[in-house]
Design an enzyme around this catalytic site. Structure first.
Site, PDB file in Angstrom:
ATOM      1  N   THR A   1       8.013 -30.530   4.458  1.00 55.66           N
ATOM      2  CA  THR A   1       7.636 -29.306   3.756  1.00 55.66           C
ATOM      3  C   THR A   1       7.748 -28.057   4.617  1.00 55.66           C
ATOM      4  O   THR A   1       8.128 -26.989   4.142  1.00 55.66           O
ATOM      5  CB  THR A   1       6.172 -29.449   3.275  1.00 55.66           C
ATOM      6  OG1 THR A   1       6.065 -30.663   2.538  1.00 55.66           O
ATOM      7  CG2 THR A   1       5.768 -28.300   2.401  1.00 55.66           C
TER       8      THR A   1
ATOM      9  N   THR B   1       4.192 -33.733   7.119  1.00 54.44           N
ATOM     10  CA  THR B   1       2.830 -34.011   7.585  1.00 54.44           C
ATOM     11  C   THR B   1       2.401 -35.474   7.418  1.00 54.44           C
ATOM     12  O   THR B   1       1.529 -35.950   8.145  1.00 54.44           O
ATOM     13  CB  THR B   1       1.799 -33.125   6.850  1.00 54.44           C
ATOM     14  OG1 THR B   1       1.907 -33.346   5.447  1.00 54.44           O
ATOM     15  CG2 THR B   1       2.017 -31.664   7.164  1.00 54.44           C
ATOM     16  N   ASP B   2       3.015 -36.199   6.467  1.00 55.20           N
ATOM     17  CA  ASP B   2       2.539 -37.554   6.172  1.00 55.20           C
ATOM     18  C   ASP B   2       2.446 -38.439   7.407  1.00 55.20           C
ATOM     19  O   ASP B   2       1.439 -39.114   7.617  1.00 55.20           O
ATOM     20  CB  ASP B   2       3.460 -38.230   5.150  1.00 55.20           C
ATOM     21  CG  ASP B   2       2.970 -38.068   3.725  1.00 55.20           C
ATOM     22  OD1 ASP B   2       2.271 -37.073   3.453  1.00 55.20           O
ATOM     23  OD2 ASP B   2       3.281 -38.931   2.880  1.00 55.20           O
TER      24      ASP B   2
ATOM     25  N   LYS C   1      -4.189 -37.270  10.070  1.00 58.88           N
ATOM     26  CA  LYS C   1      -4.200 -36.496   8.827  1.00 58.88           C
ATOM     27  C   LYS C   1      -5.352 -37.061   7.999  1.00 58.88           C
ATOM     28  O   LYS C   1      -5.282 -38.186   7.512  1.00 58.88           O
ATOM     29  CB  LYS C   1      -2.871 -36.647   8.089  1.00 58.88           C
ATOM     30  CG  LYS C   1      -2.791 -35.828   6.806  1.00 58.88           C
ATOM     31  CD  LYS C   1      -1.400 -35.880   6.170  1.00 58.88           C
ATOM     32  CE  LYS C   1      -1.388 -35.062   4.884  1.00 58.88           C
ATOM     33  NZ  LYS C   1      -0.068 -35.079   4.215  1.00 58.88           N
TER      34      LYS C   1
END
Lengths: 438, 438
Positions: free
Chosen positions: A100, A177-178, A256
């Site tokens: 992203t 980010t995952d 995360k």
């Protein structure tokens, strides 16, 4: 882009997507923007407003539509990878890997596209000019859920190459980010004797959304890469839901912890390394025990062996999962046990046999926070007896990455694996009690 | 116990464990206490002091040892299961299942033993007398890491039986902390139309340690069982590291988030139900959307089918784990995906085949906090296409328990399983956005 009035459409006409229009509604409201190829149903058009928001308008409510112009692709001079160097400004290298952070919707295809020309970045985030000159490189274009250990090897190789350049002050890796903390942990192990900061950064909302955190995070990451006094692999992300400060986390200690919030990333059992207020170009280092910038030559140890598995314990778990570990040639597993690192006793003999067969078994805790301790309860002591290795306060995800790294660079001899897994390499395991960090 | 001076030992003598002694060290320091059978080495003895702490003393530092008496077992009148009833006091039933909360070290064997006679509890925690009369029952004696779905069935049956009694005001289930939230979630599904509170409680430190949280937590749980206005399955545990307040969590929303801290339990994506200040007998309900105490007849649906599996996603995961799911006759899996619920795309075809074969695949997030959303990114949309069921903000652990419960009580037809998994049963899934609860 030059906008001119081309024609006035009646509502009955088809409105071509990617046309700039002014829509006048029957109630008198006027909105201008780009028609997106995203209509949810035939009786609605979706318009992207200048402020970034999308709005859907029912055709039956439209009085008339004025066509203002056509969407045009970005011109090619914006695609250049490097801005002109200015004397006195440090050079920061941005390596794009996908996700992203470095993407925008391509309105022609509807697909998410990489967005990493140096000029384009600086045009969107002019504050960067106050800090550094940029050089960008789109190394990979992989959504982070698809990132593989093979990709970690490639990223490590590239980061290492850039670290050897005298003119580069720091490196940013833009990543989805995952699985960002898995990759960042991998780079922490794969490059040793680091000489400069390597800053992972991501975005929870894409940059064509008004709520995007891409600009804020990139600016913060640039500040860290250009000015931080430390040579560590870190993750720099939003510190809270507003736009005041970002947090710099040690890569091997970061998780995360929220699926959608902008401040999703948290340091676990560890203080953050630093805080950044990007709009006022402020960076405050919190952690003292840090590797400093230096002239050392970084070493590359970037092999990752995928014959490692992560198992999360649950009540009613059968031993069949462990059967395949052996059958399929795995060389090590990380068990995310309950509490201080426990598993059901009826799995003990299976675990014992695995270890007898030379397969490393490391224990972490599914509590996320806190440390394993196999000395307190009977079940723990039995696990120690069969040869399970408690991994202290190492995160499960970091433990898995480290296991792949140990197997890849030091072989699968169980005694070697045990020793290396317990040897602190990149701040991933601590002997200090960290009860206050919760 | 009568203490008398029996003899004076020279240090060379063997000191029999379970003897009360006074030790005089060469430096003049005197300590008195019970010799424990826990010596770490031959040259040390370990003494339990009257204040509860254990101290190790090197034999070479000992001047002399005076034997004061022998340890004696508790007398039998303390073993009774029920205190005498007092008019006007509510009756709270405590069901013991094992674990730290309801245990003390048995000094004769060194083993941890159940500690659940009503009189003994009240003797140790006299504040309970101000709240309720107790009746205790040692149903199981299982460390929580060994707890199985079969045990959940047994606990549900027993709790259900007690709920039907008119004289019982509320029920406490004393349980080990490692898997307490799994069991408590199981009881939330297994007993419906609840009429009274069912309060799970545990301890992070055993009751023979001075830092034990057993008394504080039991007192808080008694207050909830006796006085709370709601009929919900809850977990009541320390709210902070001190001894001020306890937090009452909804069972399906609770996670043990720290391996050792007393305030390890947290509500996830959900407000706590209530706060309790046990020393001043105060209970404050926070959550409004609660089932009230009533005269309804609770329904028992306590079958759990173990053919369910929990898989935590990681980079480099191979499809072999999913192969065994099918081979070994599993009927459903919960995948703890990355971010909003993603897995690597190369596993898609395997997942598609599982679902085609009638195996339920539910998706949660390994972020712990936040919800799954498979509509945002391409990978998510592909998962939806192959038939994966996103489970919103349901915790992975709760999702696994619910899946076992659905399979056990409603069969394994995939459409039925899908429908039941998404139907809110016990507050385990929410359509509200809970971004602030992080």
């Amino acid at each position: 882009m030059e906008i001119r009035r081309e024609k006035i459409l009646n509502v009955g006409n088809e409105i071509e997507p990617l046309t700039y229009v002014k829509v006048v509604r029957k109630d008198g409201l006027e909105v201008s923007g780009l028609v997106l190829p995203l209509a949810r149903s035939d009786d609605t058009i979706v318009i992207k407003l200048d402020n970034g928001y999308n709005i859907g308008i029912k055709k039956e409510n439209i009085e008339r539509i004025e066509v203002l112009g056509k969407y045009e692709k970005k011109v090619s001079h914006r695609e250049s990878k490097r801005v002109e160097r200015r004397p006195g400004f440090p050079l920061v290298k941005i390596i794009g890997t996908g996700g992203t952070i470095a993407s925008k919707i391509d309105y022609e295809t509807g697909a998410v596209k990489p967005y990493l020309s140096a000029n384009e970045l600086i045009e969107d985030i002019p504050e960067i000019k106050e800090i550094a000159d940029l050089e960008t490189e789109q190394l990979l274009d992989i959504l982070s859920e698809n990132m593989k250990p093979k990709n970690w090897e490639r990223i490590a190789l590239e980061v290492h190459k850039e670290l050897l350049r005298d003119d580069v002050k720091g490196i940013i890796v833009a990543h989805g980010t995952d699985t960002m903390s898995y990759t960042a942990a991998a780079i922490s192990f794969a490059i040793q004797e680091l000489n400069k900061p390597v800053v992972f950064v991501g975005a929870q909302r894409s940059s064509d959304r008004p709520s995007s955190d891409a600009a804020f995070n990139l600016l913060a990451a640039t500040l860290v890469a250009a000015r931080a006094p430390f040579a560590e692999v870190v993750i720099t992300m939003h510190g809270e839901t507003g736009d005041t400060y970002a947090v710099v986390h040690r890569a091997t200690r970061t998780r995360k912890m929220h699926s959608t919030r902008r401040d999703a990333f948290k340091s676990i059992c560890s203080k953050p390394i630093a805080l950044v207020w990007p709009w006022i170009y402020e960076l405050k280092v919190i952690e003292k025990d840090l590797r400093k910038r230096s002239n050392s030559i970084p070493r590359l140890l970037n092999k990752f062996d995928e014959r490692a598995f992560l198992v999360k314990m649950f009540p009613g778990m059968k031993s069949d999962i462990f059967d395949i570990i052996k059958e399929r040639g795995y060389k090590g597993i990380i068990i995310e046990g309950t509490g201080m690192g426990h598993i059901s006793e009826d799995l003990l003999s299976t675990i014992r046999n695995l270890i007898k067969d030379g397969i490393f078994v490391g224990m972490t805790t599914q509590c996320i926070y806190g440390t394993t301790n196999l000395n307190v309860y009977a079940t723990g002591r039995k696990l120690l007896e069969v040869g399970v290795t408690p991994l202290g306060d190492m995160l499960s995800e970091t433990a898995l990455v480290k296991l792949m790294w140990v197997l890849g660079n030091f072989g699968d001899d169980i005694e070697v694996v045990k020793r290396k897994m317990l040897e602190p390499i990149a701040g991933e395991i601590s002997s200090r009690r960290t009860l206050d960090l919760f």
